[in-house]
Design a protein around this motif. Structure first.
Motif, PDB file in Angstrom:
ATOM      1  N   THR A 228       0.842  -1.194   0.000  1.00  0.00           N
ATOM      2  CA  THR A 228       0.000   0.000   0.000  1.00  0.00           C
ATOM      3  C   THR A 228       0.876   1.243   0.000  1.00  0.00           C
ATOM      4  OG1 THR A 228      -0.105   0.268   2.409  1.00  0.00           O
ATOM      5  CG2 THR A 228      -1.746  -1.202   1.386  1.00  0.00           C
ATOM      6  N   PRO A 229       0.336   2.355  -0.468  1.00  0.00           N
ATOM      7  CA  PRO A 229       1.069   3.614  -0.307  1.00  0.00           C
ATOM      8  C   PRO A 229       1.212   3.931   1.181  1.00  0.00           C
ATOM      9  CG  PRO A 229      -0.821   3.896  -1.775  1.00  0.00           C
ATOM     10  CD  PRO A 229      -0.936   2.543  -1.164  1.00  0.00           C
ATOM     11  N   ALA A 230       2.258   4.619   1.526  1.00  0.00           N
ATOM     12  CA  ALA A 230       2.451   5.024   2.923  1.00  0.00           C
ATOM     13  C   ALA A 230       1.476   6.145   3.257  1.00  0.00           C
ATOM     14  CB  ALA A 230       3.888   5.495   3.134  1.00  0.00           C
ATOM     15  N   ALA A 231       1.032   6.139   4.497  1.00  0.00           N
ATOM     16  CA  ALA A 231       0.158   7.202   4.996  1.00  0.00           C
ATOM     17  C   ALA A 231       0.851   7.864   6.177  1.00  0.00           C
ATOM     18  CB  ALA A 231      -1.193   6.645   5.418  1.00  0.00           C
ATOM     19  N   LEU A 232       0.797   9.180   6.222  1.00  0.00           N
ATOM     20  CA  LEU A 232       1.348   9.925   7.352  1.00  0.00           C
ATOM     21  C   LEU A 232       0.215  10.257   8.306  1.00  0.00           C
ATOM     22  CD1 LEU A 232       3.757  12.451   5.620  1.00  0.00           C
ATOM     23  CD2 LEU A 232       4.309  10.284   6.711  1.00  0.00           C
ATOM     24  N   LEU A 233       0.450  10.019   9.598  1.00  0.00           N
ATOM     25  CA  LEU A 233      -0.521  10.312  10.632  1.00  0.00           C
ATOM     26  C   LEU A 233       0.131  11.252  11.629  1.00  0.00           C
ATOM     27  CD1 LEU A 233      -0.910   7.245   9.571  1.00  0.00           C
ATOM     28  CD2 LEU A 233      -2.444   7.042  11.490  1.00  0.00           C
ATOM     29  N   GLY A 234      -0.544  12.340  11.925  1.00  0.00           N
ATOM     30  CA  GLY A 234      -0.004  13.312  12.870  1.00  0.00           C
ATOM     31  C   GLY A 234      -1.047  13.696  13.903  1.00  0.00           C
ATOM     32  N   TRP A 235      -0.596  14.255  15.008  1.00  0.00           N
ATOM     33  CA  TRP A 235      -1.483  14.687  16.087  1.00  0.00           C
ATOM     34  C   TRP A 235      -0.909  15.928  16.740  1.00  0.00           C
ATOM     35  CZ3 TRP A 235      -0.480  15.558  21.217  1.00  0.00           C
ATOM     36  CH2 TRP A 235      -1.577  15.814  22.029  1.00  0.00           C
ATOM     37  N   SER A 236      -1.820  16.795  17.194  1.00  0.00           N
ATOM     38  CA  SER A 236      -1.393  17.944  17.970  1.00  0.00           C
ATOM     39  C   SER A 236      -2.466  18.292  18.991  1.00  0.00           C
ATOM     40  CB  SER A 236      -1.152  19.153  17.059  1.00  0.00           C
ATOM     41  OG  SER A 236      -0.893  20.311  17.846  1.00  0.00           O
ATOM     42  N   GLY A 237      -2.027  18.661  20.176  1.00  0.00           N
ATOM     43  CA  GLY A 237      -2.911  19.202  21.196  1.00  0.00           C
ATOM     44  C   GLY A 237      -2.860  20.718  21.189  1.00  0.00           C
ATOM     45  N   ALA A 238      -2.121  21.277  20.235  1.00  0.00           N
ATOM     46  CA  ALA A 238      -1.954  22.732  20.143  1.00  0.00           C
ATOM     47  C   ALA A 238      -2.626  23.296  18.898  1.00  0.00           C
ATOM     48  CB  ALA A 238      -0.474  23.080  20.148  1.00  0.00           C
ATOM     49  N   GLY A 239      -3.758  22.727  18.496  1.00  0.00           N
ATOM     50  CA  GLY A 239      -4.559  23.257  17.407  1.00  0.00           C
ATOM     51  C   GLY A 239      -4.028  22.983  16.012  1.00  0.00           C
ATOM     52  N   PHE A 240      -4.661  23.664  15.048  1.00  0.00           N
ATOM     53  CA  PHE A 240      -4.326  23.466  13.634  1.00  0.00           C
ATOM     54  C   PHE A 240      -2.886  23.877  13.337  1.00  0.00           C
ATOM     55  CE2 PHE A 240      -8.971  23.914  13.596  1.00  0.00           C
ATOM     56  CZ  PHE A 240      -9.315  22.768  12.900  1.00  0.00           C
ATOM     57  N   ASN A 241      -2.445  24.967  13.912  1.00  0.00           N
ATOM     58  CA  ASN A 241      -1.079  25.416  13.676  1.00  0.00           C
ATOM     59  C   ASN A 241      -0.067  24.415  14.251  1.00  0.00           C
ATOM     60  OD1 ASN A 241       0.720  27.466  12.609  1.00  0.00           O
ATOM     61  ND2 ASN A 241       1.297  27.767  14.758  1.00  0.00           N
ATOM     62  N   GLY A 242      -0.378  23.852  15.410  1.00  0.00           N
ATOM     63  CA  GLY A 242       0.515  22.855  16.002  1.00  0.00           C
ATOM     64  C   GLY A 242       0.703  21.650  15.092  1.00  0.00           C
ATOM     65  N   LEU A 243      -0.404  21.192  14.495  1.00  0.00           N
ATOM     66  CA  LEU A 243      -0.314  20.064  13.565  1.00  0.00           C
ATOM     67  C   LEU A 243       0.433  20.475  12.303  1.00  0.00           C
ATOM     68  CD1 LEU A 243      -1.086  17.117  12.903  1.00  0.00           C
ATOM     69  CD2 LEU A 243      -3.070  18.072  11.725  1.00  0.00           C
ATOM     70  N   SER A 244       0.132  21.652  11.799  1.00  0.00           N
ATOM     71  CA  SER A 244       0.808  22.157  10.606  1.00  0.00           C
ATOM     72  C   SER A 244       2.326  22.193  10.819  1.00  0.00           C
ATOM     73  CB  SER A 244       0.285  23.539  10.268  1.00  0.00           C
ATOM     74  OG  SER A 244       0.927  24.058   9.128  1.00  0.00           O
TER      75      SER A 244
END
Length: 180
Positions: free
Chosen positions: A157-173
């Protein structure tokens, strides 16, 4: 990288790969035919994840000279599907999206990010269960997808990136920016 290999008798071998980077997790799967018979693969997602809580799916869609229009859809019992069968990722439906708490803002709140490292036909769905879990999956679009898997053949399968932030949209960005 953590590798988890599962085997069905002497017919199929399935390996899950979890690669941990400083800011994101990369997930992919490999299916290998270890038998003498042929199989036909109809669907294999790059990842599937269940997360508890109330969330909204945030996507960015558009068209030529009108890219990246934000859409927000609360996750509920009905499945939300974001997919493309155009043969390429595009400004209409890119292979990335966010799942955020309803109270998430630029600098606060829980936000998950998912991005398929793939530019072909792609599929993503999210749905809330009766038990309060949100099932999220993403991978190659299985519409019109059939892959013969002969003896010794391997499908990745293609690789998938998974991210998380507790500091909002900018934190994830910022997490995704550091990874890139």
């Amino acid at each position: 990288t953590l590798e988890i290999t599962l085997r069905h008798l002497d017919s199929l071998e399935f390996t899950l790969y979890y690669t941990v980077y400083e800011d994101v997790l990369c997930r992919r799967a490999v299916l290998k035919n270890i038998s003498e018979r042929e199989y036909e693969l109809g669907k294999l997602m790059s990842f599937m994840l269940d997360i508890p809580g109330k969330y909204e799916l945030v996507g960015f869609d558009g068209a030529w000279i009108a890219e990246a229009h934000k859409s927000v859809t609360p996750l509920g019992r009905a499945r939300i599907v974001r997919d493309s069968v155009t043969g390429a990722s595009s400004n209409r439906h890119q292979p990335g999206f966010l799942v955020a708490s309803p109270s998430a803002r630029e600098e606060q709140g829980t936000v998950y990010g998912f991005n398929l490292i793939y530019s072909g036909n792609h599929y993503a769905s999210a749905q809330r269960s009766h038990q309060g879990l949100n099932r999220i999956m993403q991978g190659i679009n299985f519409a019109n997808f059939k892959m013969p898997l002969g003896p010794g053949a391997v499908f990745e399968t293609p690789a998938a990136l998974l991210g998380w932030s507790g500091a909002g949209f900018n934190g994830l960005s910022m997490r995704f920016h550091r990874f890139v």
